[in-house]
Design an enzyme around this catalytic site. Sequence first.
Site, PDB file in Angstrom:
ATOM      1  N   ALA A 148      48.926 120.382 -79.926  1.00  0.00           N
ATOM      2  CA  ALA A 148      48.980 118.922 -79.861  1.00  0.00           C
ATOM      3  C   ALA A 148      50.065 118.429 -78.908  1.00  0.00           C
ATOM      4  CB  ALA A 148      49.201 118.345 -81.259  1.00  0.00           C
ATOM      5  N   GLY A 166      47.905 111.399 -71.423  1.00  0.00           N
ATOM      6  CA  GLY A 166      46.817 112.347 -71.275  1.00  0.00           C
ATOM      7  C   GLY A 166      47.075 113.232 -70.073  1.00  0.00           C
ATOM      8  N   GLN A 199       8.265 120.052 -52.156  1.00  0.00           N
ATOM      9  CA  GLN A 199       9.531 120.307 -51.474  1.00  0.00           C
ATOM     10  C   GLN A 199      10.708 119.676 -52.202  1.00  0.00           C
ATOM     11  OE1 GLN A 199      10.681 118.416 -47.580  1.00  0.00           O
ATOM     12  NE2 GLN A 199      10.443 120.509 -46.820  1.00  0.00           N
ATOM     13  N   GLU A 255      41.327 119.410 -70.299  1.00  0.00           N
ATOM     14  CA  GLU A 255      42.162 120.429 -69.662  1.00  0.00           C
ATOM     15  C   GLU A 255      42.350 120.168 -68.171  1.00  0.00           C
ATOM     16  OE1 GLU A 255      42.737 124.110 -70.921  1.00  0.00           O
ATOM     17  OE2 GLU A 255      41.832 123.906 -72.887  1.00  0.00           O
TER      18      GLU A 255
END
Length: 389
Positions: free
Chosen positions: A127, A134, A279, A363
């Site tokens: 934590a 952040g 295509q 992350e």
Amino acid sequence: MDFTLSTEEREVRDWVRTFVQKELTPLEPEVLRRERAGQPGLTAEEHRSLQLKAKESGFWGVQTPEEYGGMGLSAVMTALLEAELGKTFVPFRFGGSADNILFYANEEQKQRYLLPTIAGDRKSCFAITEPGAGSDAKAIRTTARKDGADWVINGEKTFITGGNEADFVMVFAVTDPEKGANGGVTCFLVDREAGWKSEYIDTMGEWGPASLIFQDVRVPESQILGEVGKGFNLAMQWIGRGRYLLPARAIGSCERLLSMAIEHANTRETFGQKIAERQAIQWMIADSGVELEALRWLVLHAAWQVDQGIDSRHAQSIAKLYGGQKANEIVDRVLQIHGGMGYTRELPVERWYRELRLLRIYEGTDEIQRRTIARNLLKGHVKVGGVLG
């Protein structure tokens, strides 16, 4: 330069591939049914049973050092393993692992936290992220104030993986506001019984992180992990320990998705012709195939650097950035190839669509990876040409 897998690498990969096919993939219909009913895809008991089944074949603590009863696999082997697990959306991870910074625990702490976590008897969470901290981890505001022989922790953490299930937390708090991240952040090992609370955060995917609330939570000095003021360095080591593993798992997801797209293109007909002959479809298949192979080698190169003892942070940032972007582009194409059916919940494509979106955020966001890559190049920390010069 040899790209051939060793015998051991091939055996590990093939065993995990078989495990996924025999034990996990058959569970997919029930996992989807449960998730769509707002239930966990696997119960804790089912997940534990699968982990123990893998343990019977020696798959326990894949990156845990052998001295602690793990397999001690290399980074490359672990990346290969993660890619195989990524071929299914069944939420499974091998047991026997502990967060890497727990290995810095003293002997008493190892007995109380590290060894029980490796054994699967305890669950931890990490934590550091907060509502206002952040990407900028240095901005944490959770505090720990010394009061006699104890420390008193106050603050809130958010988007904590495993925070709802954990019975103890590695929480980072400011112990010296003047120093902040430069020697003023400390890591504490705090049992849930000490009084912290967790609240579930509902997301667009199946990942259920938590908010952790600390209100006058008292912990003794003996609960400090490492040293007072040295916590931020531990946090950065945890964050950078295996960033390559996130895009590694995406490799498997993209392989499965692309295979689904190829099968659908070869069977679906429009205007009297299989769409594989169009295509527009061919180009989507081709681009996805090229990007998948590029991602594979970026991930394996980053993992190889880890095994060679080379500072791999730059390579891991490249793999993480590219993997997040391209995995999202590939799943978007696969959904488009499936047309309306891809958009329904009858197929798992939309689930992967939601799950892979997270890869660009957690992350280290895309923007943070770009910042890291650009800074390394502009300041000369990394030379153009990489390890080959």
